[in-house]
Write a protein that holds these residues in place. Structure first.
Motif: not given
Length: 281
Positions: A277-281
């Motif tokens: 989801a592209g939320l790991t930084g």
């Protein structure tokens, strides 16, 4: 080519894999692809990003950013390894078909023992290390299951228990799996807890996933071949550290991933979902 690992060696490997360091024997001391000139030619054929080299007279603990250049090309470094006081590694030698075939022959001899314990052998890779006399590979860890085969010269690998926060804190694992360096902070009081394994030509050592270690070369130039692979377990362990990094950044103190055979899948699956989801930084 005849077998590299005999029955006694494969039985010893099967007994200790995947968590216990141990010495092995091999029959790969002479091979046309592993002469010094063949390795120098390989170094010049590989992409620049697949070679790393530097002075070999380094301390046990050093930040990767502080390692100086040796002033030579990779080919010059390898061809003058007797006198240039350097250390070099050729990464992902399986990019070259002949070396890929050699790597897979070695790993296929061990495949039954590996896959019985940790499932499918994933992402096989090979690395060649060429070191001047008395050179040092600083204190670090690696994410793969690894066997280091000594081909020429001698060296001593000193290993420390994998997963023990005294020698590599959780934050070091989390930083590494988010793209930071693999070199670790060294303290002199670690030395007494290490297991030193001496290697001569025809001997090898197994290194568990993320087991901290450093390597000191003997009085002659050294050539070593490292054969590595990943497993579903090793990928889950890595992703669990990634998830812990996110938890820590949110103010939590997460429990470290378990060592084999503990399952780290819940955290791994959560991290993979966040990454997708592209939320790991």
């Amino acid at each position: 080519m005849t077998r590299v690992f005999d029955d006694e060696t494969t039985a010893r490997f099967a007994e200790h894999y995947p968590e216990t360091p141990h010495r092995l024997n091999h029959h790969l001391r002479a091979h046309d692809l592993l002469t010094l000139e063949a390795i120098a030619d390989l170094s010049e054929a590989l992409p620049a990003g697949s070679v790393e080299y530097n002075p070999g007279d380094l301390p046990v603990g050093i930040d990767a950013a502080d390692v100086p250049d040796n002033g030579l090309s990779i080919g010059e470094t390898i061809r003058t390894i007797d006198v240039c006081r350097s250390w070099a590694v050729l990464k992902n030698i399986e990019q070259m078909p002949d070396y890929a075939a050699l790597l897979m022959q070695l790993l296929n001899e061990l495949r039954p023992a590996i896959e019985t314990k940790t499932g499918r052998m994933l992402r096989p890779q090979g690395f060649i290390f060429v070191s001047s006399p008395h050179s040092m590979t600083p204190y670090h860890f690696d994410p793969e299951h690894n066997i280091l085969l000594q081909l020429r010269g001698s060296k001593t690998m000193t290993q420390f228990p994998a997963g023990d926060a005294r020698f590599a804190p959780p934050t070091a694992h989390e930083a590494y799996h988010s793209g930071h360096q693999r070199n670790l902070v060294w303290r002199d009081d670690f030395q007494a807890s290490g297991t030193a394994i001496d290697l001569a030509p025809g001997q090898a050592v197994f290194v568990p996933v993320m087991a901290p270690h450093f390597v000191r070369n003997g009085p002659e130039p050294s050539i070593s071949l490292s054969i590595t692979w990943r497993s579903d377990w090793s990928f889950a362990e890595a992703d669990a550290h990634g998830f812990n990094r996110l938890l820590r950044s949110a103010g939590f103190e997460p429990k470290a991933p378990g060592r084999f055979p503990a399952s780290n899948k819940p955290k791994a699956y959560a991290y993979r979902a966040l990454r997708k989801a592209g939320l790991t930084g």
